[in-house]
Motif scaffolding. Structure first.
Motif, short mmCIF file in Angstrom:
data_model
loop_
_atom_site.label_atom_id
_atom_site.label_comp_id
_atom_site.label_asym_id
_atom_site.label_seq_id
_atom_site.Cartn_x
_atom_site.Cartn_y
_atom_site.Cartn_z
N PRO A 1 29.39 57.46 27.36
CA PRO A 1 30.02 56.47 26.49
C PRO A 1 30.83 55.44 27.26
N HIS A 2 31.41 55.84 28.37
CA HIS A 2 32.15 54.92 29.22
C HIS A 2 31.24 53.78 29.69
N GLU A 3 30.11 54.14 30.29
CA GLU A 3 29.20 53.12 30.83
C GLU A 3 28.54 52.30 29.72
N ALA A 4 28.17 52.97 28.62
CA ALA A 4 27.51 52.26 27.53
C ALA A 4 28.43 51.20 26.93
N ASN A 5 29.69 51.53 26.77
CA ASN A 5 30.62 50.57 26.17
C ASN A 5 31.02 49.47 27.14
N LEU A 6 31.13 49.78 28.43
CA LEU A 6 31.34 48.72 29.41
C LEU A 6 30.18 47.74 29.40
N PHE A 7 28.97 48.26 29.33
CA PHE A 7 27.77 47.43 29.27
C PHE A 7 27.81 46.51 28.06
N ASP A 8 28.14 47.08 26.91
CA ASP A 8 28.12 46.30 25.68
C ASP A 8 29.24 45.27 25.64
N MET A 9 30.43 45.64 26.11
CA MET A 9 31.52 44.67 26.15
C MET A 9 31.19 43.52 27.07
N ASN A 10 30.60 43.83 28.21
CA ASN A 10 30.24 42.79 29.17
C ASN A 10 29.17 41.86 28.61
N ALA A 11 28.29 42.41 27.78
CA ALA A 11 27.22 41.60 27.20
C ALA A 11 27.75 40.61 26.18
N LYS A 12 28.74 41.02 25.38
CA LYS A 12 29.06 40.25 24.18
C LYS A 12 30.49 39.75 24.06
N TYR A 13 31.45 40.46 24.62
CA TYR A 13 32.84 40.18 24.28
C TYR A 13 33.74 39.81 25.45
N ALA A 14 33.39 40.22 26.66
CA ALA A 14 34.31 40.09 27.78
C ALA A 14 33.54 40.05 29.09
N ASP A 15 34.25 39.76 30.15
CA ASP A 15 33.73 40.00 31.49
C ASP A 15 34.24 41.35 31.95
N VAL A 16 33.36 42.23 32.34
CA VAL A 16 33.75 43.50 32.94
C VAL A 16 33.69 43.32 34.45
N VAL A 17 34.82 43.45 35.10
CA VAL A 17 34.91 43.17 36.53
C VAL A 17 35.47 44.38 37.26
N SER A 18 35.29 44.40 38.57
CA SER A 18 35.77 45.52 39.37
C SER A 18 37.27 45.39 39.63
N LEU A 19 37.87 46.51 40.00
CA LEU A 19 39.27 46.52 40.39
C LEU A 19 39.50 45.61 41.59
N ASP A 20 38.62 45.70 42.59
CA ASP A 20 38.79 44.90 43.80
C ASP A 20 38.74 43.41 43.49
N GLU A 21 37.81 43.00 42.65
CA GLU A 21 37.70 41.58 42.30
C GLU A 21 38.96 41.11 41.58
N THR A 22 39.49 41.94 40.71
CA THR A 22 40.70 41.58 39.96
C THR A 22 41.90 41.51 40.88
N LEU A 23 42.02 42.46 41.80
CA LEU A 23 43.12 42.45 42.75
C LEU A 23 43.07 41.23 43.66
N ASP A 24 41.87 40.88 44.10
CA ASP A 24 41.72 39.67 44.93
C ASP A 24 42.19 38.44 44.18
N TRP A 25 41.81 38.35 42.91
CA TRP A 25 42.19 37.20 42.10
C TRP A 25 43.71 37.16 41.90
N LEU A 26 44.32 38.33 41.64
CA LEU A 26 45.77 38.39 41.47
C LEU A 26 46.49 38.03 42.75
N THR A 27 45.95 38.44 43.88
CA THR A 27 46.57 38.11 45.16
C THR A 27 46.56 36.60 45.40
#
Length: 210
Positions: A180-206
């Motif tokens: 369910p974790h992966e299925a819902n990440l897949f679905d959220m990324n498809a329709k509602y949000a960008d699902v991004v990695s921790l590293d990508e988010t940390l780089d952006w915050l830095t």
């Protein structure tokens, strides 16, 4: 690539990117998900999500981004829990006085952090979160929390519906089972949000903090 995968790749291939004025939201990191005796116990998936969320929290503060925590709380007997409390028996873990209703170990709200109390899956439903984010001048949210298939997904859909650009941080979300974790990440990324990695988010915050 299968025909279904090709269809998804063609139909749902957009990214919206990070917003300019985000807030970090930590959804329902409660002790209930870390107590093996509690029906809500989430195991390793929830444990790793908390550590990732705490890392993001430090980076967000360094970047001057507001941090918001949600907590689930009910009156005695679940009087304010409605049909959700009626349906989901484990919500008794959030009744007053229960250790399981407290924040997870290592997550103590700080004076400059907002705590939103909720009774339903979404952090937005029946709360002041949307109006508070608007008053803060936020145009986007970084979502973390528990569980991916439940309150994170509900909060994701509502964040998007309220007009906030929504980023879900993959490693900072957890569930009891990887499917369910992966299925819902897949679905959220498809329709509602960008699902991004921790590293990508940390780089952006830095970069934002620089």
């Amino acid at each position: 690539m299968s025909d279904v995968a090709k269809n998804y790749a063609k139909a749902y291939n957009r990214t919206v990117g990070f917003g300019d004025r985000p807030a970090l939201i930590l959804v329902d990191f409660a002790h209930a998900y870390y107590d093996p005796e509690c029906p809500l116990y989430g195991g390793e998936g929830c444990a790793t999500a908390l550590q990732a969320a705490l890392t993001l929290r430090r980076a967000a503060k360094d970047a001057g981004i507001p941090v918001i925590l949600t907590t689930v709380t009910y009156q005695l007997g679940g009087l304010d829990g409605g049909r959700f409390f009626e349906k989901a028996a484990p919500l008794e873990a959030f009744l007053p006085g229960r250790k399981t209703a407290e924040f997870a170990e290592g997550l103590v709200p700080e004076d400059d952090e907002l705590v939103i109390a909720k009774q339903y899956p979404s952090a937005f439903f029946g709360t002041s979160l949307a109006s508070t984010l608007t008053a803060m001048g936020c145009d986007s949210v970084l979502l973390t929390g528990l569980t991916t298939s439940g309150c994170v997904r509900a909060s994701c859909v509502d964040a998007m519906s309220h007009g906030f650009r929504t980023t879900v941080v993959r490693e900072a979300c957890g569930d009891r089972h990887p499917d369910p974790h992966e299925a819902n990440l897949f679905d959220m990324n498809a329709k509602y949000a960008d699902v991004v990695s921790l590293d990508e988010t940390l780089d952006w915050l830095t970069r934002k903090a620089a």
